[in-house]
Design a protein around this motif. Structure first.
Motif, PDB file in Angstrom:
ATOM      1  N   THR A 150      -0.376   6.932   4.786  1.00 17.81           N
ATOM      2  CA  THR A 150      -0.834   6.676   3.414  1.00 17.81           C
ATOM      3  C   THR A 150      -2.198   7.320   3.173  1.00 17.81           C
ATOM      4  N   GLU A 156      -1.599  10.951   2.733  1.00 17.72           N
ATOM      5  CA  GLU A 156      -1.099  11.271   1.399  1.00 17.72           C
ATOM      6  C   GLU A 156      -2.225  11.247   0.372  1.00 17.72           C
ATOM      7  N   ARG A 177       0.838  -1.205   0.000  1.00 22.34           N
ATOM      8  CA  ARG A 177       0.000   0.000   0.000  1.00 22.34           C
ATOM      9  C   ARG A 177       0.871   1.253   0.000  1.00 22.34           C
ATOM     10  N   TYR A 178       1.911   1.257   0.793  1.00 20.81           N
ATOM     11  CA  TYR A 178       2.825   2.409   0.824  1.00 20.81           C
ATOM     12  C   TYR A 178       3.375   2.698  -0.567  1.00 20.81           C
ATOM     13  N   VAL A 204       0.542   4.033  -3.024  1.00 19.51           N
ATOM     14  CA  VAL A 204       0.113   5.409  -2.752  1.00 19.51           C
ATOM     15  C   VAL A 204       1.203   6.387  -3.145  1.00 19.51           C
ATOM     16  N   ARG A 205       2.426   6.083  -2.776  1.00 15.16           N
ATOM     17  CA  ARG A 205       3.524   6.989  -3.096  1.00 15.16           C
ATOM     18  C   ARG A 205       3.716   7.095  -4.611  1.00 15.16           C
TER      19      ARG A 205
END
Length: 429
Positions: free
Chosen positions: A145, A148, A22-23, A26-27
């Motif tokens: 996340t 963000e 997931r990190y 999203v990034r």
């Protein structure tokens, strides 16, 4: 000190591989959203409420560096001066650069900000690969996340305002598809009086993520009412404009009328004075009469409801209707990045999620028993519970996996630059 207490046996641990994926996703999406922008685009700040795209990219990176990497004693930051530049409003962390002057920060350059992201991501990857995130740190990463994803939506709405301010009217992207649709007839969906459970179980005690302002789950007496089957369309709002509503003080809240006079508002933000076009992330386009109207302040939404002989829904009414409804529709994942008319299935409520954030008539206040997150992250939501109004449902710029029925967005009533519209409500079933 950790933002969260240590895990205990009553809580399910966050899966490390899922969190790492997931990190990265999203990034990566933030970088993809910024890709159409030049370095000059990324520095523009068109009004104090907006921020440059470059700042969004840096601030979201600062969040992970400050609250995850920097939580460990002896951590050496990428650049200690950036702690001041890219803090947003965490006063307990330290001073920050004034928000209205973020557009004056030409250094670090966009390239340096992107390199900053790469370096922090590399440091985070080493922590993920080593299994070096305890449960408290993992919770901060998950929160980060979602934080963000909020900034991804802001990046889009902020650059839209900046490009609209450019006399050339350039498009953010000129390949955004628009699906023509036909607005369904507006119907009323009635509910009898009931005691409804609203809100979310406090996280991180609960398994499912939710912000602290969504909790605790509690009971609310919801009076008999009816909700409109879909949001108000451009064509319906155009009738309001054509009827002289912007010159009729009887329709407006006092503060709204004063603001209307001071700012000279005559139509929604981004509607062209030719009454035909509107500005979109795809540039100037013919206004679709069937699509939901957007970029309204709370004052405009409230005035329209009054003109229509209705009112705005309460957030409890909205959430009661949305519970159990799949989070689907014209959200950011559809890549339209503009509201669209939905197909008519002939029954029920349509477009609860996506297209436009729906103004409610509810002030943004604490739920009974609300407790902010411990530590500095407690500044995230709770301290804004004054002078704000709740919006529900997400928009065409909201990521799907960031949205849920209990999600409480909030803005001051004069805000127009978000994808904000309205759904009508009325008393009695």
């Amino acid at each position: 000190m950790s933002a969260f207490p240590a895990a205990d046996d009553t809580r399910d641990a966050i899966d490390a591989s899922t969190l790492a994926a997931r990190y990265r996703a999203v990034r990566g999406r933030s970088i993809a959203l910024a890709a159409p922008l030049s370095a000059e685009d990324a520095m523009v700040q068109s009004m104090p409420d907006a921020s440059p795209a470059k700042w969004h990219l840096a601030h979201t990176t600062w969040f992970f560096e400050r609250f995850v990497l920097g939580a460990r004693d002896g951590y050496a930051p990428v650049d200690p001066q950036w702690d001041y530049l890219f803090n947003s409003y965490y006063n307990s962390v330290g001073p920050m650069h004034a928000r209205p002057r973020r557009g004056l920060v030409s250094r670090p350059s966009l390239i340096e900000v992107l390199e900053y992201r790469e370096e922090v991501d590399a440091r985070m990857a080493r922590r993920f690969d080593a299994g070096d995130l305890d449960e408290a740190a993992a919770r901060v990463v998950l929160l980060g996340t979602h934080h963000e994803q909020q900034h991804q939506e802001l990046l889009l709405t902020d650059i839209k305002h900046a490009l609209w301010c450019n006399p050339l009217g350039p498009a953010y992207r000129d390949d955004l598809a628009h699906r023509a649709g036909q607005a369904a007839p507006l119907r009323w969906v009635a509910r009898d009086e009931a005691v409804a459970e609203t809100g979310a179980e406090p996280w991180p005690d609960a398994v499912e993520f939710a912000y602290d302002n969504e909790s605790p789950r509690h009971r609310v007496l919801v009076a008999a009412h009816a909700l409109a089957s879909r949001p108000v369309s451009n064509a319906e709002y155009a009738q309001f404009v054509d009827d002289g509503a912007y010159a009729n003080p009887a329709l407006w809240l006092s503060d709204g009328w004063a603001l209307l006079q001071a700012e000279g508002w005559q139509r929604p933000l981004y509607w062209h004075e030719d009454s035909v076009r509107e500005f979109t992330l795809g540039g100037w386009r013919a206004r679709d009469p069937h699509a939901p109207v957007c970029h309204l302040s709370h004052y405009e939404a409230d005035a329209f409801a009054r003109w229509a002989g209705a009112r705005l829904p309460t957030e409890a009414e909205w959430e009661q209707a949305a519970q159990g409804v799949a989070v689907d529709g014209n959200l950011a994942d559809a890549f339209a990045l503009h509201p669209q008319a939905a197909d008519d299935d002939g029954a029920g409520l349509r477009q609860l999620f996506g297209d436009v954030w729906e103004w409610t008539c509810s002030a943004y206040t604490a739920y009974p028993g609300f407790r902010p997150l411990p530590g500095s992250l407690g500044e995230y939501n709770g301290k804004f519970m004054s002078g704000q109004v709740v919006l529900r449902g997400g928009s065409c710029a909201t990521p799907r996996d960031h949205m849920r029925a209990s999600y409480r967005n909030f803005f001051p009533p004069q805000a127009r630059w978000q994808f904000s519209g309205l759904r009508l409500a009325r008393d009695g079933a």
